[in-house]
Design a protein around this motif. Structure first.
Motif, mmCIF file in Angstrom:
data_model
loop_
_atom_site.group_PDB
_atom_site.id
_atom_site.type_symbol
_atom_site.label_atom_id
_atom_site.label_comp_id
_atom_site.label_asym_id
_atom_site.label_seq_id
_atom_site.Cartn_x
_atom_site.Cartn_y
_atom_site.Cartn_z
ATOM 1 N N GLU A 203 0.795 -1.222 0.000
ATOM 2 C CA GLU A 203 0.000 0.000 0.000
ATOM 3 C C GLU A 203 0.829 1.275 0.000
ATOM 4 O O GLU A 203 0.428 2.298 -0.522
ATOM 5 C CB GLU A 203 -0.902 0.037 1.258
ATOM 6 N N LEU A 204 1.991 1.197 0.648
ATOM 7 C CA LEU A 204 2.737 2.408 0.976
ATOM 8 C C LEU A 204 3.642 2.845 -0.166
ATOM 9 O O LEU A 204 4.381 2.048 -0.721
ATOM 10 C CB LEU A 204 3.564 2.114 2.229
ATOM 11 N N ARG A 205 3.569 4.135 -0.526
ATOM 12 C CA ARG A 205 4.492 4.688 -1.516
ATOM 13 C C ARG A 205 5.203 5.894 -0.933
ATOM 14 O O ARG A 205 4.674 6.566 -0.060
ATOM 15 C CB ARG A 205 3.748 5.093 -2.800
ATOM 16 N N MET A 206 6.401 6.145 -1.439
ATOM 17 C CA MET A 206 7.170 7.313 -1.034
ATOM 18 C C MET A 206 7.073 8.308 -2.184
ATOM 19 O O MET A 206 7.550 8.047 -3.281
ATOM 20 C CB MET A 206 8.637 6.939 -0.781
ATOM 21 N N ARG A 207 6.443 9.451 -1.908
ATOM 22 C CA ARG A 207 6.191 10.402 -2.985
ATOM 23 C C ARG A 207 6.907 11.717 -2.723
ATOM 24 O O ARG A 207 6.946 12.202 -1.600
ATOM 25 C CB ARG A 207 4.693 10.683 -3.112
ATOM 26 N N GLY A 208 7.434 12.290 -3.794
ATOM 27 C CA GLY A 208 8.055 13.599 -3.698
ATOM 28 C C GLY A 208 7.926 14.310 -5.017
ATOM 29 O O GLY A 208 7.262 13.821 -5.934
ATOM 30 N N ALA A 209 8.561 15.478 -5.111
ATOM 31 C CA ALA A 209 8.455 16.293 -6.320
ATOM 32 C C ALA A 209 8.865 15.494 -7.554
ATOM 33 O O ALA A 209 8.175 15.496 -8.568
ATOM 34 C CB ALA A 209 9.315 17.539 -6.172
ATOM 35 N N ALA A 210 9.994 14.797 -7.428
ATOM 36 C CA ALA A 210 10.528 14.113 -8.602
ATOM 37 C C ALA A 210 10.526 12.600 -8.441
ATOM 38 O O ALA A 210 10.996 11.888 -9.314
ATOM 39 C CB ALA A 210 11.957 14.594 -8.866
ATOM 40 N N VAL A 211 9.995 12.124 -7.331
ATOM 41 C CA VAL A 211 10.110 10.701 -7.028
ATOM 42 C C VAL A 211 8.766 10.128 -6.604
ATOM 43 O O VAL A 211 7.990 10.786 -5.917
ATOM 44 C CB VAL A 211 11.100 10.470 -5.859
ATOM 45 N N ASP A 212 8.488 8.929 -7.052
ATOM 46 C CA ASP A 212 7.322 8.198 -6.571
ATOM 47 C C ASP A 212 7.683 6.724 -6.640
ATOM 48 O O ASP A 212 7.644 6.119 -7.712
ATOM 49 C CB ASP A 212 6.104 8.519 -7.459
ATOM 50 N N ILE A 213 8.091 6.173 -5.511
ATOM 51 C CA ILE A 213 8.503 4.770 -5.524
ATOM 52 C C ILE A 213 7.771 4.016 -4.417
ATOM 53 O O ILE A 213 7.386 4.598 -3.415
ATOM 54 C CB ILE A 213 10.038 4.590 -5.344
ATOM 55 N N PRO A 214 7.559 2.713 -4.636
ATOM 56 C CA PRO A 214 6.951 1.925 -3.564
ATOM 57 C C PRO A 214 7.883 1.876 -2.360
ATOM 58 O O PRO A 214 9.097 1.810 -2.535
ATOM 59 C CB PRO A 214 6.776 0.544 -4.189
ATOM 60 N N ALA A 215 7.300 1.935 -1.162
ATOM 61 C CA ALA A 215 8.126 1.872 0.052
ATOM 62 C C ALA A 215 8.766 0.496 0.142
ATOM 63 O O ALA A 215 8.065 -0.519 0.158
ATOM 64 C CB ALA A 215 7.265 2.149 1.270
ATOM 65 N N PRO A 216 10.082 0.422 0.177
ATOM 66 C CA PRO A 216 10.744 -0.884 0.132
ATOM 67 C C PRO A 216 10.645 -1.661 1.438
ATOM 68 O O PRO A 216 10.827 -1.107 2.512
ATOM 69 C CB PRO A 216 12.201 -0.533 -0.183
ATOM 70 N N ARG A 217 10.323 -2.934 1.323
ATOM 71 C CA ARG A 217 10.322 -3.838 2.471
ATOM 72 C C ARG A 217 11.628 -4.629 2.461
ATOM 73 O O ARG A 217 12.182 -4.932 3.502
ATOM 74 C CB ARG A 217 9.116 -4.777 2.357
ATOM 75 N N VAL A 218 12.090 -4.954 1.251
ATOM 76 C CA VAL A 218 13.382 -5.632 1.080
ATOM 77 C C VAL A 218 14.126 -4.935 -0.062
ATOM 78 O O VAL A 218 13.544 -4.699 -1.119
ATOM 79 C CB VAL A 218 13.207 -7.127 0.708
ATOM 80 N N ILE A 219 15.369 -4.582 0.176
ATOM 81 C CA ILE A 219 16.201 -4.035 -0.902
ATOM 82 C C ILE A 219 17.439 -4.904 -1.067
ATOM 83 O O ILE A 219 17.831 -5.624 -0.147
ATOM 84 C CB ILE A 219 16.630 -2.565 -0.659
ATOM 85 N N ARG A 220 18.023 -4.802 -2.266
ATOM 86 C CA ARG A 220 19.249 -5.561 -2.528
ATOM 87 C C ARG A 220 20.314 -4.596 -3.032
ATOM 88 O O ARG A 220 20.034 -3.760 -3.898
ATOM 89 C CB ARG A 220 18.988 -6.649 -3.572
ATOM 90 N N LEU A 221 21.496 -4.711 -2.470
ATOM 91 C CA LEU A 221 22.583 -3.819 -2.857
ATOM 92 C C LEU A 221 23.019 -4.118 -4.293
ATOM 93 O O LEU A 221 23.035 -5.268 -4.718
ATOM 94 C CB LEU A 221 23.784 -3.997 -1.917
#
Ligand SMILES: [Zn+2]
Length: 168
Positions: free
Chosen positions: A39-57
């Motif tokens: 459900e959760l997204r991170m929104r900004g002026a130039a960014v709109d990405i799903p809130a990460p639960r798992v990330i990989r380097l």
């Protein structure tokens, strides 16, 4: 605070970081989102990405998990999130709790991040002598600290305003 799991480039779990830090790693192209909150997204002026639960380097990092991370001034600043141990404001210097002139060593437990002003004010005195109590005790870096240090991703205080609010 929601934590995000961080995987190494080789998919082994490394550590957890806060959601904000995870997003910054993605924005800095140091990591990609493997799994996102539905459900959760991170929104900004130039960014709109799903809130990460798992990330990989994106790049494999060697992180010293078992053995003690080697002491460094930069490492102390990362561990303490660039916050002064005496006043909580932004820290740019490293202070020896027991001054070197009193036999204090370059160790994790004897050093804290400090603003230049407090470092100068404390001078060659212990916190007790200077009447400057520590806001928190120094500690050995956590695996998350060691990972961020290995990534060279220490400048996390410069988070965009919208990010802090989106993650709240
Ligand atoms: Zn200070």
């Amino acid at each position: 605070m929601r934590d995000t799991l961080v995987l190494n480039a080789s998919f082994e779990p490394l550590s957890t970081v806060t959601l904000n830090r995870a997003v910054v790693l993605v924005l800095q192209d140091k990591a990609v989102v493997e799994q996102a909150h539905p459900e959760l997204r991170m929104r900004g002026a130039a960014v709109d990405i799903p809130a990460p639960r798992v990330i990989r380097l994106c790049q494999y990092v060697r992180v010293p998990f078992r053995r003690q991370a080697p002491w460094s001034r930069r490492g102390v600043l990362v561990r303490d999130r660039h916050r002064c141990a005496y006043c909580g404001r932004r820290a740019t210097t490293v202070d020896h709790v027991v001054p070197r002139s009193h036999g204090g060593q370059d160790t994790w437990l004897n050093t804290v991040a400090s603003c230049a002003e407090d470092n100068h004010r404390k001078a060659n005195r212990t916190p007790e002598q200077a009447g400057m109590p520590l806001l928190r005790e120094p500690f050995e870096p956590t695996p998350a600290d060691a990972m961020l240090l290995a990534l060279g991703a220490e400048e996390f205080e410069a988070l965009p305003e919208w990010l802090a609010s989106a993650a709240a």
